[in-house]
Design a protein around this motif. Structure first.
Motif, short mmCIF file in Angstrom:
data_model
loop_
_atom_site.label_atom_id
_atom_site.label_comp_id
_atom_site.label_asym_id
_atom_site.label_seq_id
_atom_site.Cartn_x
_atom_site.Cartn_y
_atom_site.Cartn_z
N SER A 146 0.86 -1.18 0.00
CA SER A 146 0.00 0.00 0.00
C SER A 146 0.90 1.23 0.00
CB SER A 146 -0.94 0.00 1.22
OG SER A 146 -1.85 1.10 1.14
N GLY A 147 0.31 2.36 0.28
CA GLY A 147 1.07 3.60 0.33
C GLY A 147 0.16 4.75 0.70
N LEU A 148 0.77 5.88 1.01
CA LEU A 148 0.04 7.10 1.31
C LEU A 148 0.46 8.19 0.34
CD1 LEU A 148 0.30 7.33 5.23
CD2 LEU A 148 -1.70 6.66 3.89
N VAL A 149 -0.53 8.87 -0.22
CA VAL A 149 -0.28 9.98 -1.14
C VAL A 149 -0.82 11.25 -0.50
CG1 VAL A 149 -0.74 10.91 -3.44
CG2 VAL A 149 -0.43 8.45 -3.14
N PRO A 150 -0.04 12.33 -0.44
CA PRO A 150 -0.53 13.57 0.15
C PRO A 150 -1.81 14.05 -0.53
CG PRO A 150 1.82 13.71 -0.25
CD PRO A 150 1.34 12.45 -0.93
N ALA A 151 -2.77 14.47 0.31
CA ALA A 151 -4.05 14.99 -0.20
C ALA A 151 -4.49 16.14 0.69
CB ALA A 151 -5.11 13.88 -0.21
N GLY A 152 -4.23 17.35 0.26
CA GLY A 152 -4.56 18.51 1.08
C GLY A 152 -3.76 18.49 2.36
N GLU A 153 -4.46 18.57 3.49
CA GLU A 153 -3.80 18.54 4.79
C GLU A 153 -3.62 17.12 5.31
OE1 GLU A 153 -2.58 21.28 6.38
OE2 GLU A 153 -3.15 22.30 4.51
N GLY A 154 -4.13 16.14 4.57
CA GLY A 154 -4.05 14.76 5.04
C GLY A 154 -3.43 13.83 4.01
N TRP A 155 -3.91 12.60 4.02
CA TRP A 155 -3.35 11.56 3.16
C TRP A 155 -4.47 10.73 2.53
CZ3 TRP A 155 1.94 11.39 2.76
CH2 TRP A 155 2.68 12.03 3.76
N THR A 156 -4.18 10.17 1.38
CA THR A 156 -5.04 9.18 0.76
C THR A 156 -4.28 7.86 0.72
OG1 THR A 156 -6.26 10.75 -0.61
CG2 THR A 156 -6.24 8.45 -1.34
N ALA A 157 -4.90 6.81 1.28
CA ALA A 157 -4.27 5.48 1.28
C ALA A 157 -4.60 4.75 -0.01
CB ALA A 157 -4.75 4.67 2.48
N LEU A 158 -3.61 4.08 -0.57
CA LEU A 158 -3.80 3.35 -1.83
C LEU A 158 -4.43 1.98 -1.58
CD1 LEU A 158 -0.36 4.10 -3.53
CD2 LEU A 158 -2.53 5.32 -3.81
N LEU A 159 -5.40 1.63 -2.39
CA LEU A 159 -6.05 0.32 -2.30
C LEU A 159 -5.32 -0.63 -3.26
CD1 LEU A 159 -9.77 1.53 -2.36
CD2 LEU A 159 -8.30 1.17 -0.38
N SER A 160 -4.14 -1.04 -2.87
CA SER A 160 -3.25 -1.77 -3.76
C SER A 160 -3.30 -3.28 -3.52
CB SER A 160 -1.81 -1.29 -3.57
OG SER A 160 -0.90 -2.08 -4.31
N GLU A 161 -3.11 -4.02 -4.60
CA GLU A 161 -2.88 -5.47 -4.51
C GLU A 161 -1.54 -5.78 -5.18
OE1 GLU A 161 -4.40 -7.87 -2.89
OE2 GLU A 161 -5.82 -6.43 -2.05
N GLY A 162 -0.56 -4.92 -4.87
CA GLY A 162 0.74 -4.99 -5.52
C GLY A 162 1.53 -6.25 -5.22
N GLY A 163 1.14 -7.01 -4.21
CA GLY A 163 1.83 -8.26 -3.92
C GLY A 163 1.67 -9.30 -5.01
N HIS A 164 0.68 -9.07 -5.89
CA HIS A 164 0.40 -10.06 -6.93
C HIS A 164 1.03 -9.71 -8.28
CE1 HIS A 164 -2.28 -12.26 -4.29
NE2 HIS A 164 -2.74 -11.09 -3.89
N VAL A 165 1.92 -8.71 -8.28
CA VAL A 165 2.66 -8.43 -9.51
C VAL A 165 3.56 -9.63 -9.82
CG1 VAL A 165 2.66 -5.94 -9.12
CG2 VAL A 165 4.59 -7.31 -8.31
N THR A 166 3.93 -9.79 -11.07
CA THR A 166 4.78 -10.91 -11.47
C THR A 166 6.18 -10.76 -10.88
OG1 THR A 166 3.55 -11.13 -13.52
CG2 THR A 166 5.72 -12.15 -13.46
N PHE A 167 6.67 -11.84 -10.26
CA PHE A 167 8.01 -11.82 -9.67
C PHE A 167 9.07 -11.60 -10.74
CE2 PHE A 167 11.93 -14.23 -8.76
CZ PHE A 167 12.41 -13.46 -7.72
N SER A 168 10.03 -10.73 -10.43
CA SER A 168 11.11 -10.43 -11.37
C SER A 168 12.46 -10.75 -10.73
CB SER A 168 11.07 -8.94 -11.76
OG SER A 168 12.11 -8.61 -12.62
N PRO A 169 13.16 -11.77 -11.22
CA PRO A 169 14.46 -12.14 -10.63
C PRO A 169 15.52 -11.09 -10.94
CG PRO A 169 14.05 -13.44 -12.60
CD PRO A 169 12.80 -12.65 -12.34
N ALA A 170 16.51 -10.97 -10.04
CA ALA A 170 17.54 -9.95 -10.21
C ALA A 170 18.94 -10.55 -10.34
CB ALA A 170 17.51 -8.97 -9.04
N ASN A 171 19.06 -11.88 -10.23
CA ASN A 171 20.37 -12.51 -10.42
C ASN A 171 20.15 -13.97 -10.84
OD1 ASN A 171 19.94 -14.05 -7.99
ND2 ASN A 171 20.66 -12.29 -6.80
N GLU A 172 21.24 -14.67 -11.11
CA GLU A 172 21.12 -16.02 -11.64
C GLU A 172 20.46 -16.97 -10.65
OE1 GLU A 172 24.72 -17.58 -13.22
OE2 GLU A 172 25.03 -15.92 -14.62
#
Length: 342
Positions: A165-191
């Motif tokens: 998830s995350g918080l994005v500034p919105a006026g004097e407060g914040w908007t929380a993201l309704l994310s399901e980012g854990g389900h993105v495709t895994f991307s390897p970074a080494n062998e």
């Protein structure tokens, strides 16, 4: 401070109780259901943790909590307002859990339990809403960087699943993201990670980040690395793997945890550049906080910054581990308060 009462220090005047009575707060994961009562603003008490597997439905677990000896002894009855943070997408009235068999209608459960108000929100949305309320004692910085005020904040955490998830500034407060980012495709970074991905493909057509960065993911990675290295596979569970790495008496467990932390660093760096999260990246969930100093010494921060031309950008973004015991309660309390004051 005990599990039964998280209240303000004695030297600070206690806030007045809510005029309409205590509010029920819940944080529901795939393994455990955590309940508490907020009896006054910021006073969260009577915390209890119930295993999800012991109850056929969420409402059964909720009723068991309200009927528990400590709640009954406190003389608390007639709860009017409640909010539930749950490890699941919330897209309407019907909620079907991804990592457990519970499903329910929010409105039907509100009526069944006799509440005037019942909110259901994603658990990482609630956790994100807690971030501005964390004290310096409820988080630990890993690596360098300084948070830039008024900038987006990122959040992820591995446990039964991988929450994002995350918080994005919105006026004097914040908007929380309704994310399901854990389900993105895994991307390897080494062998090595390429080989782990190839091993995982034997079992799963789609390998998400959550498939590896979770409790089940630790066990999958353990099997994969045993296969790759030729070390014996003793069928260890995720808690066993973490204990073996922390004790330093299991080389395979150590490799699994180091690989896990490196992968998490890559995902955290991806989140930081995606959100422009110069307010920092926060790490929650059930796995990382238990690693303690072992996490700070892991490849996490190096991999977090390892983004080629963006290494200097990411070096300025701080990363924190959330150490508060029940941080989601702070967030779900804030969401409920905003709803009731609207």
């Amino acid at each position: 401070m005990t599990d039964q009462q998280h209240s303000l220090p004695p030297q600070i005047a206690q806030p007045a109780s809510f005029a309409d009575g205590p509010r029920l707060l819940a944080d529901i994961g795939g393994t455990n259901a955590r309940f508490a009562l907020e009896t006054a603003p910021g006073r969260i008490e009577l915390i209890d943790v119930l295993p999800c597997k012991d109850y056929p439905t969420l409402s059964a677990a909720l009723r068991a909590y309200l009927a528990s000896p400590n709640v009954v002894a406190a003389g608390i009855a007639g709860i009017r307002h409640a909010a539930v943070a749950i490890a699941n997408p919330i897209t309407g009235d019907l909620v079907r859990m991804t990592n457990h068999h519970w499903e329910f209608s929010v409105e039907a459960m509100r009526i069944e339990c006799g509440f005037d108000t019942l909110l259901a929100v994603n658990d990482f949305t609630a956790l994100a809403c807690s971030l501005p309320h964390l004290s310096e004692l409820q988080k630990v910085q890993v690596g360098g960087g300084v948070a830039r005020k008024g900038s987006p904040i990122g959040l992820l955490g591995a446990g039964t699943g991988l929450g994002v998830s995350g918080l994005v500034p919105a006026g004097e407060g914040w908007t929380a993201l309704l994310s399901e980012g854990g389900h993105v495709t895994f991307s390897p970074a080494n062998e090595t990670e390429v080989k782990i991905l190839q091993f995982a493909w034997r079992e799963y057509e789609h390998v998400s980040a959550e498939r590896l960065l979770s409790g089940d993911g630790l066990e999958l990675m353990y099997r994969a690395l045993a296969h790759i290295t030729g070390l014996p596979d003793e069928g260890l569970t995720a808690p066993d793997i973490s204990r073996g790495a922390l004790a330093g008496d299991c080389p395979l467990c150590t490799q699994v945890i180091d690989t896990f932390c490196g992968m998490l660093g890559t995902v955290a760096g991806n989140l930081a550049v995606t959100l422009g999260a110069q307010g920092g990246i926060y790490i929650g969930g059930g796995i990382v906080p238990r690693l303690g100093e072992r996490f700070a010494q892991s490849p996490f921060r190096t991999r977090f910054e390892q983004k080629g031309r963006f290494v200097n950008y990411l070096a300025q973004v701080p990363t924190y581990v959330i150490t508060a015991e029940y941080p989601a309660f702070l967030g779900v309390s804030a969401i409920l308060s905003e709803k009731l004051s609207g």
